[in-house]
Design a protein around this motif. Structure first.
Motif, PDB file in Angstrom:
ATOM      1  N   ASP A 195      12.725 -16.036   8.346  1.00 55.50           N
ATOM      2  CA  ASP A 195      12.338 -16.052   6.937  1.00 55.50           C
ATOM      3  C   ASP A 195      11.092 -15.202   6.693  1.00 55.50           C
ATOM      4  O   ASP A 195      10.964 -14.540   5.651  1.00 55.50           O
ATOM      5  CB  ASP A 195      12.098 -17.488   6.471  1.00 55.50           C
ATOM      6  CG  ASP A 195      13.401 -18.262   6.322  1.00 55.50           C
ATOM      7  OD1 ASP A 195      14.469 -17.612   6.266  1.00 55.50           O
ATOM      8  OD2 ASP A 195      13.340 -19.507   6.278  1.00 55.50           O
ATOM      9  N   LEU A 196      10.176 -15.229   7.644  1.00 55.81           N
ATOM     10  CA  LEU A 196       8.953 -14.419   7.498  1.00 55.81           C
ATOM     11  C   LEU A 196       9.282 -12.934   7.485  1.00 55.81           C
ATOM     12  O   LEU A 196       8.737 -12.168   6.673  1.00 55.81           O
ATOM     13  CB  LEU A 196       7.969 -14.741   8.627  1.00 55.81           C
ATOM     14  CG  LEU A 196       7.268 -16.097   8.574  1.00 55.81           C
ATOM     15  CD1 LEU A 196       6.436 -16.311   9.836  1.00 55.81           C
ATOM     16  CD2 LEU A 196       6.381 -16.199   7.339  1.00 55.81           C
ATOM     17  N   VAL A 197      10.177 -12.520   8.377  1.00 57.28           N
ATOM     18  CA  VAL A 197      10.566 -11.106   8.410  1.00 57.28           C
ATOM     19  C   VAL A 197      11.270 -10.719   7.122  1.00 57.28           C
ATOM     20  O   VAL A 197      11.011  -9.647   6.542  1.00 57.28           O
ATOM     21  CB  VAL A 197      11.464 -10.830   9.630  1.00 57.28           C
ATOM     22  CG1 VAL A 197      12.035  -9.413   9.565  1.00 57.28           C
ATOM     23  CG2 VAL A 197      10.689 -11.033  10.920  1.00 57.28           C
ATOM     24  N   ALA A 198      12.164 -11.571   6.636  1.00 55.69           N
ATOM     25  CA  ALA A 198      12.877 -11.287   5.379  1.00 55.69           C
ATOM     26  C   ALA A 198      11.904 -11.210   4.210  1.00 55.69           C
ATOM     27  O   ALA A 198      12.040 -10.358   3.313  1.00 55.69           O
ATOM     28  CB  ALA A 198      13.937 -12.362   5.132  1.00 55.69           C
ATOM     29  N   ALA A 199      10.912 -12.096   4.191  1.00 56.49           N
ATOM     30  CA  ALA A 199       9.915 -12.077   3.119  1.00 56.49           C
ATOM     31  C   ALA A 199       9.079 -10.811   3.183  1.00 56.49           C
ATOM     32  O   ALA A 199       8.720 -10.224   2.137  1.00 56.49           O
ATOM     33  CB  ALA A 199       9.023 -13.314   3.220  1.00 56.49           C
ATOM     34  N   ARG A 214       9.690  -3.931  -0.419  1.00 49.47           N
ATOM     35  CA  ARG A 214      10.524  -3.343  -1.467  1.00 49.47           C
ATOM     36  C   ARG A 214       9.885  -3.510  -2.835  1.00 49.47           C
ATOM     37  O   ARG A 214       9.879  -2.597  -3.664  1.00 49.47           O
ATOM     38  CB  ARG A 214      11.915  -3.986  -1.462  1.00 49.47           C
ATOM     39  CG  ARG A 214      12.805  -3.563  -0.311  1.00 49.47           C
ATOM     40  CD  ARG A 214      14.249  -3.976  -0.573  1.00 49.47           C
ATOM     41  NE  ARG A 214      14.370  -5.423  -0.795  1.00 49.47           N
ATOM     42  CZ  ARG A 214      14.533  -6.316   0.182  1.00 49.47           C
ATOM     43  NH1 ARG A 214      14.573  -5.929   1.455  1.00 49.47           N
ATOM     44  NH2 ARG A 214      14.668  -7.608  -0.103  1.00 49.47           N
ATOM     45  N   LEU A 215       9.339  -4.687  -3.082  1.00 50.24           N
ATOM     46  CA  LEU A 215       8.688  -4.947  -4.363  1.00 50.24           C
ATOM     47  C   LEU A 215       7.484  -4.031  -4.558  1.00 50.24           C
ATOM     48  O   LEU A 215       7.246  -3.533  -5.667  1.00 50.24           O
ATOM     49  CB  LEU A 215       8.253  -6.419  -4.423  1.00 50.24           C
ATOM     50  CG  LEU A 215       7.520  -6.856  -5.697  1.00 50.24           C
ATOM     51  CD1 LEU A 215       8.411  -6.642  -6.922  1.00 50.24           C
ATOM     52  CD2 LEU A 215       7.088  -8.320  -5.582  1.00 50.24           C
ATOM     53  N   GLU A 216       6.753  -3.798  -3.476  1.00 48.10           N
ATOM     54  CA  GLU A 216       5.587  -2.916  -3.553  1.00 48.10           C
ATOM     55  C   GLU A 216       6.007  -1.509  -3.972  1.00 48.10           C
ATOM     56  O   GLU A 216       5.343  -0.871  -4.803  1.00 48.10           O
ATOM     57  CB  GLU A 216       4.882  -2.879  -2.197  1.00 48.10           C
ATOM     58  CG  GLU A 216       3.632  -2.018  -2.167  1.00 48.10           C
ATOM     59  CD  GLU A 216       2.981  -1.989  -0.796  1.00 48.10           C
ATOM     60  OE1 GLU A 216       1.860  -1.484  -0.685  1.00 48.10           O
ATOM     61  OE2 GLU A 216       3.610  -2.475   0.176  1.00 48.10           O
ATOM     62  N   GLN A 217       7.101  -0.995  -3.401  1.00 44.70           N
ATOM     63  CA  GLN A 217       7.561   0.348  -3.749  1.00 44.70           C
ATOM     64  C   GLN A 217       8.059   0.397  -5.200  1.00 44.70           C
ATOM     65  O   GLN A 217       7.837   1.374  -5.911  1.00 44.70           O
ATOM     66  CB  GLN A 217       8.672   0.789  -2.791  1.00 44.70           C
ATOM     67  CG  GLN A 217       8.310   0.722  -1.309  1.00 44.70           C
ATOM     68  CD  GLN A 217       6.908   1.225  -1.014  1.00 44.70           C
ATOM     69  OE1 GLN A 217       6.504   2.300  -1.466  1.00 44.70           O
ATOM     70  NE2 GLN A 217       6.151   0.438  -0.275  1.00 44.70           N
ATOM     71  N   ARG A 218       8.755  -0.662  -5.620  1.00 36.87           N
ATOM     72  CA  ARG A 218       9.224  -0.696  -7.010  1.00 36.87           C
ATOM     73  C   ARG A 218       8.059  -0.737  -7.989  1.00 36.87           C
ATOM     74  O   ARG A 218       8.074  -0.071  -9.029  1.00 36.87           O
ATOM     75  CB  ARG A 218      10.128  -1.908  -7.210  1.00 36.87           C
ATOM     76  CG  ARG A 218      11.477  -1.780  -6.512  1.00 36.87           C
ATOM     77  CD  ARG A 218      12.391  -2.938  -6.834  1.00 36.87           C
ATOM     78  NE  ARG A 218      13.760  -2.655  -6.398  1.00 36.87           N
ATOM     79  CZ  ARG A 218      14.799  -3.438  -6.626  1.00 36.87           C
ATOM     80  NH1 ARG A 218      14.646  -4.563  -7.322  1.00 36.87           N
ATOM     81  NH2 ARG A 218      16.004  -3.115  -6.195  1.00 36.87           N
TER      82      ARG A 218
END
Length: 416
Positions: free
Chosen positions: A27-31, A37-41
């Motif tokens: 879960d940590l890796v997925a988060a 991804r959110l940072e790039q968006r």
């Protein structure tokens, strides 16, 4: 947009309150991936806003001199970061839609967008629009696997994939342009520090860099388990070793009338009793230990003075003809002997006090070190040079400059 960003901000704030220690590793890796991804968006959104504000002239309308200055104050950024934001925002207009979509989708980073845009522009100029469109897809795919640095390296061979028929010619053109750029930008700066050390900086072209690596890399490996030198210290010592090897060859060109060498001045008693400090020919001081170490090296000639500071033994090297005489002049004069001149010995010529054509001999008693400027000045005949009672040169000014014609000396090169 404001409502959506407010919701996103609230969601991110909520994440900060979560106990990450309770999550399992998967879960940590997925988060982490999701956060990236959110940072790039968000970066894409930010650049879009900056581009629109810059286009509207909002910054100047609010009294700022530029959008970068306005961003610096508004977002509390460094001026470099603010300028980069403006440049990247402008880049979005020239970036293919596929790249903008990849950034908005979080698939690529802002740094990768810069690389892709630069590479696609190069492909377009070399192979046309169709090849450039193909390059976008290839580069975006590579960007999901490689960081910006490696992506740029891979991009140098992108034509092999999208336009192989022009790849070799384009690669050769790139290499020639790179070679010309390297030739233009190559330089080495040697800055003398107040304590006699030197600071080196510069940029080597590819060939010189390869030569340097080949010369020093074998000498930079630790000498054993007890070698506590840092990597930078080992490179320093390797460079010194290479210089020693070069001096031993005897193949270096002459420097001021003598082959390249180191001359150390010390007293004979100090040398034999391990007590005397030494002076290099440029005036820097050496410890007694350093003097003894240099004196033991057959390729670095010890130069010994008598008690009065006159040359006692300037040694011999078989390949030299006039070398011992020049070294004696260096020890006596310390550099250009003309009053007030600070030129070091390596910039100087040996000048016959009584000209050779007039029967003057080549000896310490009939010679003086002069830099190129003062050598020409003396040959004009306005000044006279002679040796004083203590065997050191003195210069008699012309009557128009000093009616009393009082002899003058150079006090800059003091060696004792």
């Amino acid at each position: 947009m404001i409502d959506a960003l407010a919701q996103a901000e609230a969601a991110v704030a909520a994440c900060l309150d979560r106990a990450t220690w309770a999550a399992d590793e998967q879960d940590l890796v997925a988060a982490l991936d999701a956060a990236h991804r959110l940072e790039q968006r968000l970066a894409a959104v930010k650049l879009t806003l900056v581009r629109e504000l810059d286009g509207r002239g909002t910054a100047t309308a609010q009294g700022a001199s530029s959008t970068a200055v306005w961003l610096r104050d508004r977002l509390r950024l460094g001026v470099g970061a603010a300028r980069r934001l403006v440049e990247l925002a402008a880049l979005l207009d020239a970036t293919p839609a596929g790249v903008r979509d990849a950034l908005a989708g979080g698939a690529v980073t802002v740094e990768q967008v810069q690389v892709i845009a630069d590479t696609v522009k190069t492909v377009h100029s070399a192979a046309g629009a169709e090849a450039a469109d193909k390059a976008v897809g290839v580069l975006v795919d590579w960007a999901t696997q490689f960081d910006a640095v490696l992506l740029r390296k891979l991009g140098t061979r992108i034509l092999d994939h999208v336009a192989p028929e022009v790849a070799d010619a384009a690669a050769e053109a790139v290499l020639r342009a790179q070679e010309a750029r390297e030739a233009r930008d190559r330089h080495v700066t040697v800055s003398e520090q107040p304590d006699g050390r030197l600071r080196l900086s510069g940029v080597l072209d590819t060939e010189a860099a390869a030569l340097l690596r080949a010369a020093i890399d074998p000498l930079t490996t630790p000498s054993g388990q007890d070698d506590t030198r840092a990597a930078g210290q080992r490179r320093h010592d390797a460079l010194a070793d290479v210089c020693r090897l070069a001096l031993r060859t005897g193949d270096l060109p002459e420097n001021g009338g003598d082959v390249a060498q180191i001359v150390v001045t010390t007293s004979y008693d100090g040398l034999t009793r391990l007590l005397g400090t030494g002076t290099l020919d440029l005036g820097q001081q050496l410890t007694p230990e350093a003097v003894r170490r240099l004196a033991c090296d057959a390729a670095i000639l010890p130069a010994v003075l008598g008690g009065a500071g006159q040359p006692l033994d300037v040694g011999r090297q078989r390949r030299l003809i006039s070398g011992p005489l020049r070294r004696a002049l260096v020890l006596r004069d310390g550099g250009c002997a003309f009053p007030g001149c600070d030129r070091p010995p390596r910039w100087c010529d040996g000048h016959h006090i009584r000209h050779w054509a007039d029967g003057g001999d080549t000896s310490v008693a009939n010679a003086v070190l002069l830099c190129g400027h003062h050598h020409r000045h003396i040959h004009r005949g306005d000044w006279a040079v002679r040796l004083g009672g203590d065997g050191h040169p003195e210069f008699v000014p012309p009557a128009w400059l000093d009616p009393d014609q009082l002899p003058r000396r150079n006090h800059y090169h003091r060696r004792r």
